[in-house]
Design an enzyme around this catalytic site. Structure first.
Site, PDB file in Angstrom:
ATOM      1  N   LYS A 181       0.863  -1.193   0.000  1.00 43.63           N
ATOM      2  CA  LYS A 181       0.000   0.000   0.000  1.00 43.63           C
ATOM      3  C   LYS A 181       0.893   1.234   0.000  1.00 43.63           C
ATOM      4  O   LYS A 181       1.447   1.601   1.019  1.00 43.63           O
ATOM      5  CB  LYS A 181      -0.880  -0.022   1.249  1.00 43.63           C
ATOM      6  CG  LYS A 181      -2.203   0.729   1.138  1.00 43.63           C
ATOM      7  CD  LYS A 181      -2.103   2.224   0.919  1.00 43.63           C
ATOM      8  CE  LYS A 181      -1.869   3.041   2.173  1.00 43.63           C
ATOM      9  NZ  LYS A 181      -1.714   4.484   1.876  1.00 43.63           N
ATOM     10  N   GLU A 255       9.288   1.116  11.010  1.00 44.76           N
ATOM     11  CA  GLU A 255      10.343   2.117  10.770  1.00 44.76           C
ATOM     12  C   GLU A 255       9.660   3.467  10.898  1.00 44.76           C
ATOM     13  O   GLU A 255       8.867   3.835  10.038  1.00 44.76           O
ATOM     14  CB  GLU A 255      10.917   1.976   9.347  1.00 44.76           C
ATOM     15  CG  GLU A 255      11.529   0.637   9.046  1.00 44.76           C
ATOM     16  CD  GLU A 255      12.936   0.486   9.584  1.00 44.76           C
ATOM     17  OE1 GLU A 255      13.488   1.476  10.106  1.00 44.76           O
ATOM     18  OE2 GLU A 255      13.468  -0.622   9.504  1.00 44.76           O
ATOM     19  N   CYS A 289      13.551  10.398   7.193  1.00 46.05           N
ATOM     20  CA  CYS A 289      13.320   9.965   8.569  1.00 46.05           C
ATOM     21  C   CYS A 289      14.580  10.128   9.416  1.00 46.05           C
ATOM     22  O   CYS A 289      14.500  10.436  10.596  1.00 46.05           O
ATOM     23  CB  CYS A 289      12.855   8.528   8.586  1.00 46.05           C
ATOM     24  SG  CYS A 289      13.908   7.481   7.586  1.00 46.05           S
ATOM     25  N   GLU A 387       9.624  16.091  15.496  1.00 42.74           N
ATOM     26  CA  GLU A 387      10.060  15.895  14.123  1.00 42.74           C
ATOM     27  C   GLU A 387       9.352  16.896  13.218  1.00 42.74           C
ATOM     28  O   GLU A 387       8.126  16.976  13.210  1.00 42.74           O
ATOM     29  CB  GLU A 387       9.712  14.468  13.680  1.00 42.74           C
ATOM     30  CG  GLU A 387      10.176  14.169  12.284  1.00 42.74           C
ATOM     31  CD  GLU A 387       9.864  12.749  11.870  1.00 42.74           C
ATOM     32  OE1 GLU A 387       8.715  12.316  12.054  1.00 42.74           O
ATOM     33  OE2 GLU A 387      10.767  12.071  11.355  1.00 42.74           O
TER      34      GLU A 387
HETATM   35  P1  NAP Z   1       1.984   8.257   7.904  1.00 41.83           P
HETATM   36  O1  NAP Z   1       0.859   9.189   7.939  1.00 41.83           O
HETATM   37  O2  NAP Z   1       2.252   7.420   9.082  1.00 41.83           O
HETATM   38  O3  NAP Z   1       1.766   7.361   6.609  1.00 41.83           O
HETATM   39  C1  NAP Z   1       2.569   6.288   6.241  1.00 41.83           C
HETATM   40  C2  NAP Z   1       1.752   5.286   5.472  1.00 41.83           C
HETATM   41  O4  NAP Z   1       0.756   4.733   6.339  1.00 41.83           O
HETATM   42  C3  NAP Z   1       0.989   5.868   4.306  1.00 41.83           C
HETATM   43  O5  NAP Z   1       0.914   4.914   3.286  1.00 41.83           O
HETATM   44  C4  NAP Z   1      -0.360   6.135   4.937  1.00 41.83           C
HETATM   45  O6  NAP Z   1      -1.388   6.270   3.999  1.00 41.83           O
HETATM   46  C5  NAP Z   1      -0.535   4.927   5.796  1.00 41.83           C
HETATM   47  N1  NAP Z   1      -1.472   5.084   6.901  1.00 41.83           N
HETATM   48  C6  NAP Z   1      -1.986   6.221   7.438  1.00 41.83           C
HETATM   49  N2  NAP Z   1      -2.793   5.927   8.473  1.00 41.83           N
HETATM   50  C7  NAP Z   1      -2.827   4.576   8.588  1.00 41.83           C
HETATM   51  C8  NAP Z   1      -3.462   3.668   9.472  1.00 41.83           C
HETATM   52  N3  NAP Z   1      -4.266   4.078  10.468  1.00 41.83           N
HETATM   53  N4  NAP Z   1      -3.258   2.342   9.314  1.00 41.83           N
HETATM   54  C9  NAP Z   1      -2.449   1.884   8.351  1.00 41.83           C
HETATM   55  N5  NAP Z   1      -1.805   2.699   7.478  1.00 41.83           N
HETATM   56  C10 NAP Z   1      -1.985   4.038   7.592  1.00 41.83           C
HETATM   57  O7  NAP Z   1       3.347   8.968   7.623  1.00 41.83           O
HETATM   58  P2  NAP Z   1       3.647  10.055   6.541  1.00 41.83           P
HETATM   59  O8  NAP Z   1       3.233  11.358   7.109  1.00 41.83           O
HETATM   60  O9  NAP Z   1       3.097   9.641   5.241  1.00 41.83           O
HETATM   61  O10 NAP Z   1       5.245   9.927   6.456  1.00 41.83           O
HETATM   62  C11 NAP Z   1       6.098  10.691   7.211  1.00 41.83           C
HETATM   63  C12 NAP Z   1       6.578   9.942   8.446  1.00 41.83           C
HETATM   64  O11 NAP Z   1       7.203   8.715   8.094  1.00 41.83           O
HETATM   65  C13 NAP Z   1       7.601  10.702   9.225  1.00 41.83           C
HETATM   66  O12 NAP Z   1       7.267  10.681  10.583  1.00 41.83           O
HETATM   67  C14 NAP Z   1       8.900   9.944   8.987  1.00 41.83           C
HETATM   68  O13 NAP Z   1       9.854  10.058   9.961  1.00 41.83           O
HETATM   69  C15 NAP Z   1       8.436   8.573   8.809  1.00 41.83           C
HETATM   70  N6  NAP Z   1       9.378   7.802   7.987  1.00 41.83           N
HETATM   71  C16 NAP Z   1      10.199   6.900   8.617  1.00 41.83           C
HETATM   72  C17 NAP Z   1      11.123   6.169   7.879  1.00 41.83           C
HETATM   73  C18 NAP Z   1      12.028   5.168   8.524  1.00 41.83           C
HETATM   74  O14 NAP Z   1      12.667   4.398   7.829  1.00 41.83           O
HETATM   75  N7  NAP Z   1      12.128   5.112   9.829  1.00 41.83           N
HETATM   76  C19 NAP Z   1      11.205   6.342   6.507  1.00 41.83           C
HETATM   77  C20 NAP Z   1      10.362   7.276   5.903  1.00 41.83           C
HETATM   78  C21 NAP Z   1       9.445   7.996   6.667  1.00 41.83           C
HETATM   79  P3  NAP Z   1      -1.681   7.749   3.401  1.00 41.83           P
HETATM   80  O15 NAP Z   1      -0.480   8.203   2.708  1.00 41.83           O
HETATM   81  O16 NAP Z   1      -2.764   7.533   2.469  1.00 41.83           O
HETATM   82  O17 NAP Z   1      -2.050   8.592   4.584  1.00 41.83           O
END
Ligand code: NAP
Ligand code: MG
Length: 478
Positions: A181, A255, A289, A387
């Protein structure tokens, strides 16, 4: 410092983008559904295409297809699985230019990053794990290994194809089947990966791709026939997923976010360190991240570092991500732009001083945040703790190595850290004491398919990359 302008060098946009896309389920594309979401080019706010939103039924169909395909994929000899992975890697290389252009148009990152980092690294991950597919016995000598089952994989928008590669490649190499996804703002290259899987003849159902927003991800997490969830994204969503998976017997790797410290000692090679710091926070608009978003400077060199940062930032070219000269592109979405603006406001309100010495105007349309840094930041300030996920650096000071360690570790996160010093013993001692999954010495943001990556504390658990990255996708007996 450059005081001349470069002639624009735009990359072509001659790539095919359909008006709307369906899901890849059981080796076939579904027709675009009535329930759709728009994908915007964040550099000009134009609609690029529409993605279908998968509901519980489509997610179930994808999981069912993956379950069916698992029967034969999991018992296929590793060398045969490896051939498919090699073929995917080569096809990514062949289609690299198209993939880089799409990644930049869909996500806003500079073409030189998608061209030189995202796409080649994605290919490398498939090459790397192709190599493991027939050597799993040697990865865990003397023990029987087998695939786990159906993996549900949920990825964010900051490295769309690369995050897909990080997850899909080890899963398939180990004999699992996948439902992926992608993030709602950046699904284009993941869908291209689905096309590539078809081109190389990957058996139907081995890789399924469903698009949609958070609800689609939640439906995948909650599906009873999924054996393993791999999630990269925010800590908030990661915690929610951990709760819903608890007690189900599903495997989980997370992650999550970070607030990584970058420590610079007075004995460091200062110009190299400043360059590393700049790359560490401004790479990919700070949508990383492991971005080095907290800078700890030894007090005696604060002035010189501030001045050098100020000068260096003026040479960062902000603008059209498709221009090959651009260093810093568009913020991925309006939502993320608003989040960053909120932090800039809070930082100033809490008493820190903002330095935003960029030259020139940013384009009128699109979502832009020029590179900037705050000085006078206190550990209790919001911008020192939370963050930001944008091109914003918080600068603080320290006097002794132990103070640097204490302040650097004073965070709920533990993903990465950077140390700049010319004293080897000091560097190693710092690396030993910093609570982070990866510590870079006199460098930053160096990643490699053969090297494990992942965090501690609220940055998640489990590793991706390297031999360790395949372990979550294997049952290892004995
Ligand atoms: P996010 O809102 O957590 O979204 C990540 C993914 O999860 C997206 O595909 C999102 O779909 C989906 N999602 C949202 N709510 C969900 C739920 N309740 N259940 C299951 N899946 C769900 O994060 P983001 O804002 O897109 O990304 C930024 C964050 O990712 C930052 O905090 C960053 O640090 C972290 N990150 C961490 C790493 C690492 O390797 N540690 C790498 C990259 C990013 P939608 O896009 O449709 O909302
Ligand atoms: Mg988009």
């Amino acid at each position: 410092m450059t005081d001349f302008d470069l002639v624009p060098a735009p990359e072509t946009t001659a790539v095919e983008i359909a008006d709307a896309y369906g899901h890849l389920i059981g080796g076939a594309w579904t027709s675009p559904s009535g329930n759709r979401m728009s994908s915007i080019n964040p550099a000009n706010e134009e609609v690029l295409t529409e993605f279908s939103v998968a509901g519980a039924d489509e997610v179930s169909a994808a999981v069912g297809a993956a379950r069916e395909a698992f029967k034969s994929w999991s018992v296929l000899p590793g060398r045969e699985r490896g051939k498919f992975l090699f073929a995917i890697a080569r096809r990514i290389q062949e289609r690299a230019r198209e993939l880089a252009i799409l990644e930049t148009m869909d996500g806003g990152k500079p073409i030189k990053e998608s061209r030189d980092v995202d796409i080649p690294e994605a290919a490398k991950h498939f090459f790397y794990y192709a190599g493991w597919a027939d050597k799993l016995r040697f990865a865990f000598p003397g023990r029987e290994v087998g695939a786990v089952g159906v993996a549900g994989q949920i990825i964010p928008w900051n490295f769309p194809l690369l995050m897909a590669a990080w997850k899909v490649a080890p899963a398939l190499a180990a004999g699992n089947t996948v439902v992926l996804k992608p993030a709602e703002t950046t699904s284009l290259t993941a869908l291209r990966l689905g096309e590539i899987a078809q081109e190389v003849g990957l058996p139907p159902g081995v890789l399924n791709i469903v698009t949609g927003a958070g609800e689609t991800g939640a439906a995948l997490v909650d599906h009873p026939d999924v054996d393993k969830i791999a999630f990269t994204g925010s800590t908030v969503v990661g915690k929610a997923i951990a709760k819903s998976v608890a007690g189900t017997g599903k495997r989980l790797t997370l992650e999550l976010g970070g607030k990584s410290p970058h420590i610079i000692f007075a004995d460091a090679a200062i110009d190299e360190a400043v360059e590393g710091i700049v790359q560490g926070i401004f790479f990919n608009q700070g949508h990383v991240c492991c971005a080095g978003s907290r800078l700890f400077v030894e007090e005696s060199i604060l002035e010189v570092i501030t001045e050098k940062l100020h000068r260096r930032i003026q040479t960062i070219r902000v603008g059209d991500p498709l221009d090959k000269n651009t260093d810093l592109g568009a913020i991925n979405s309006k939502e993320q732009w608003e989040i960053i603006q909120g932090f800039l406001k809070t930082g100033a309100e809490e008493g820190a001083t903002l330095h935003s010495p960029s030259k020139g105007e940013v384009p009128k349309r699109g979502y832009w945040v020029p590179p900037c840094f705050f000085t006078g930041v206190e550990p209790a300030h919001t911008i020192a703790r939370e963050e930001i996920f944008g091109p914003v650096l918080s600068v603080m000071t320290f006097r002794t190595p132990s103070e640097a360690i204490e302040r650097a570790n004073n965070t709920p996160y533990g993903l990465a850290a950077g140390v700049w010093t010319d004293k080897g013993a000091k560097a190693l001692e710092m690396a030993h004491q910093l609570k982070a999954g990866v510590v870079w010495l006199n460098s930053y943001n160096r990643l490699d398919a053969a090297s494990p990556f992942g965090g501690y504390k609220e940055s998640g658990f489990g590793r991706e990359g390297g031999r360790q990255g395949i372990l979550p996708y294997l049952k290892v007996d004995g």
